[in-house]
Design an enzyme around this catalytic site. Structure first.
Site, PDB file in Angstrom:
ATOM      1  CG  ASN A 109     -31.632 -23.902   9.357  1.00  0.00           C
ATOM      2  OD1 ASN A 109     -30.669 -23.903  10.137  1.00  0.00           O
ATOM      3  ND2 ASN A 109     -32.788 -23.346   9.663  1.00  0.00           N
ATOM      4  CG  HIS A 111     -36.907 -24.130  12.581  1.00  0.00           C
ATOM      5  ND1 HIS A 111     -36.479 -22.873  12.948  1.00  0.00           N
ATOM      6  CD2 HIS A 111     -38.207 -24.215  12.963  1.00  0.00           C
ATOM      7  CE1 HIS A 111     -37.483 -22.234  13.533  1.00  0.00           C
ATOM      8  NE2 HIS A 111     -38.547 -23.019  13.545  1.00  0.00           N
ATOM      9  CB  SER A 138     -38.150 -29.383  10.416  1.00  0.00           C
ATOM     10  OG  SER A 138     -39.365 -29.542  11.102  1.00  0.00           O
ATOM     11  CG  ASP A 147     -37.209 -21.065   9.881  1.00  0.00           C
ATOM     12  OD1 ASP A 147     -36.028 -21.341   9.594  1.00  0.00           O
ATOM     13  OD2 ASP A 147     -37.551 -20.458  10.906  1.00  0.00           O
ATOM     14  CD  GLU A 176     -32.283 -29.435  17.138  1.00  0.00           C
ATOM     15  OE1 GLU A 176     -31.167 -29.119  17.598  1.00  0.00           O
ATOM     16  OE2 GLU A 176     -33.150 -28.605  16.834  1.00  0.00           O
TER      17      GLU A 176
HETATM   18  C1  GAR Z   1     -30.618 -26.034  17.790  1.00  0.00           C
HETATM   19  O1  GAR Z   1     -31.655 -26.428  18.623  1.00  0.00           O
HETATM   20  C2  GAR Z   1     -31.164 -25.605  16.450  1.00  0.00           C
HETATM   21  O2  GAR Z   1     -32.309 -26.306  16.058  1.00  0.00           O
HETATM   22  C3  GAR Z   1     -31.496 -24.176  16.702  1.00  0.00           C
HETATM   23  O3  GAR Z   1     -30.446 -23.699  17.500  1.00  0.00           O
HETATM   24  C4  GAR Z   1     -29.942 -24.764  18.298  1.00  0.00           C
HETATM   25  C5  GAR Z   1     -28.442 -24.779  18.153  1.00  0.00           C
HETATM   26  O4  GAR Z   1     -27.857 -25.598  19.110  1.00  0.00           O
HETATM   27  N1  GAR Z   1     -31.605 -23.449  15.478  1.00  0.00           N
HETATM   28  C6  GAR Z   1     -32.441 -22.430  15.275  1.00  0.00           C
HETATM   29  O5  GAR Z   1     -33.179 -21.981  16.135  1.00  0.00           O
HETATM   30  C7  GAR Z   1     -32.397 -21.836  13.873  1.00  0.00           C
HETATM   31  N2  GAR Z   1     -33.400 -20.859  13.706  1.00  0.00           N
HETATM   32  P1  GAR Z   1     -26.346 -26.063  18.971  1.00  0.00           P
HETATM   33  O6  GAR Z   1     -25.475 -24.826  18.777  1.00  0.00           O
HETATM   34  O7  GAR Z   1     -26.041 -26.747  20.271  1.00  0.00           O
HETATM   35  O8  GAR Z   1     -26.261 -27.008  17.831  1.00  0.00           O
END
Ligand code: GAR
Length: 321
Positions: A109, A111, A138, A147, A176
């Protein structure tokens, strides 16, 4: 290059991390292919992009379903697609403990915080309010606790004095997109990396009583007993004698058991050159989904078969508790 890992990506939203993973998978030397993009939202933006890029997609709303039932449907799609690893990219559903247990070590995952800080939601808001100098993201293994799994890699993002959760969140996403493909690639390649595999075998072997490491025919070996009268109970082979396998060699009860194992599960066991003749079996380690408990059990059994009685007696007594 070893066989590529096959990943299924779960999304709930825009899927920009999914896109980063997918495009990275098409660069030279990527250790993984994306075989499925699946979502709990039938209108998740990322599904269209995946389809456009020729990747199989699957969507099933979780509405009106129990968590277990929804997980089971998602899992079926993963298995049908032949994926060996699940990569969560903005998948905003908690997976059931049973599902996570079945895929132990094979769900990753991302986060949007520097774990262990700010598990759960509203991570950027909390980082700003705490006056942190940096936010970030992370990549971690998924375990039943939210998490909380082993962190594989992190990226830091400086927080500006006038940042809002939205502006910080945008920059964290840029980070990310760099971090996730690299972290997934590193994690999936370590399954084929001889140094990493040797480390794991070494840790298991040397955790057994009175063991030591000694080279044997140019390869690492593990012995039990004293320096003088000790005996080998395991060997580590890295593609020996033209074999493709990176393997742990352990002692079976003899040729019958060895041949039965090799016949029943040729994807796991093989008869190694030289050692095979005296009943040693090779456990193949450079493949997806190695069951390390099984490797540990074999090492223990092999240790037991050559360890002096004074040690096995102690071990028998300990096992009773
Ligand atoms: C990302 O920022 C990811 O880290 C977060 O959701 C977003 C998804 O964006 N994930 C979480 O919050 C998990 N708990 P994306 O659909 O554009 O990749």
């Amino acid at each position: 290059m070893a066989e590529k890992a096959k990943i299924a990506i779960f999304i709930s939203g825009g899927g920009t991390n999914m896109a980063a993973l997918l495009y990275a998978s098409r660069l030279e030397n990527s250790p993984y292919d994306v075989v499925l993009v699946a979502s709990n939202k039938v209108d998740a933006g990322g599904l269209e992009l995946a389809a456009l890029e020729g990747v199989a997609t699957f969507a099933q709303s979780h509405k009106g379903m129990t968590r277990e039932d929804h997980d089971a449907v998602m899992e079926e799609a993963v298995v049908d697609a032949g994926a060996d690893t699940i990569v969560l990219a903005g998948y905003m559903r908690i997976l059931s403990d049973e599902f996570v247990a079945r895929w132990e070590g094979r769900i990753i995952n991302i986060h949007p915080s520097l774990l262990p800080k700010y598990k759960g939601l509203q991570t950027h808001k909390r980082a700003i309010e705490a006056g942190d100098s940096h936010g970030g993201a992370s990549v971690h293994l998924v375990v039943p606790e939210l998490d909380a799994g082993e962190v594989l890699a992190q990226a830091q993002v400086a927080i500006a004095t006038d940042d809002t959760p939205e502006t910080l969140g945008e920059r964290v996403k840029l980070a990310e997109h760099q971090l996730y493909p690299r972290a997934v690639a590193d994690y999936l390649s370590r399954d084929y990396d001889a140094d990493y595999l040797l480390d794991r075998v070494r840790n298991l072997a040397l955790a057994l009583p009175e063991t030591s490491e000694r080279e044997s025919h140019g390869a690492p070996g593990f012995r039990v007993g004293s320096e003088k009268s000790g005996k080998f109970f395991a060997h580590f082979n890295n593609q020996h004698h033209g074999s493709e396998h990176i393997a742990a060699l352990v002692k079976t009860s003899g040729m019958d058991e060895l041949m039965n194992l090799v016949e029943a599960q040729p994807e796991i066991y093989f008869k190694p050159a030289y050692y095979g003749a005296s009943g040693w079996v090779g456990i193949i380690l450079n493949r997806p989904g190695v069951d390390w408990d099984n490797v540990g059990d074999w090492l223990t059994r092999s240790w037991r078969s050559v360890a002096p009685a004074r040690l096995t007696k102690l071990q028998d007594a300990a096992d009773m508790f």
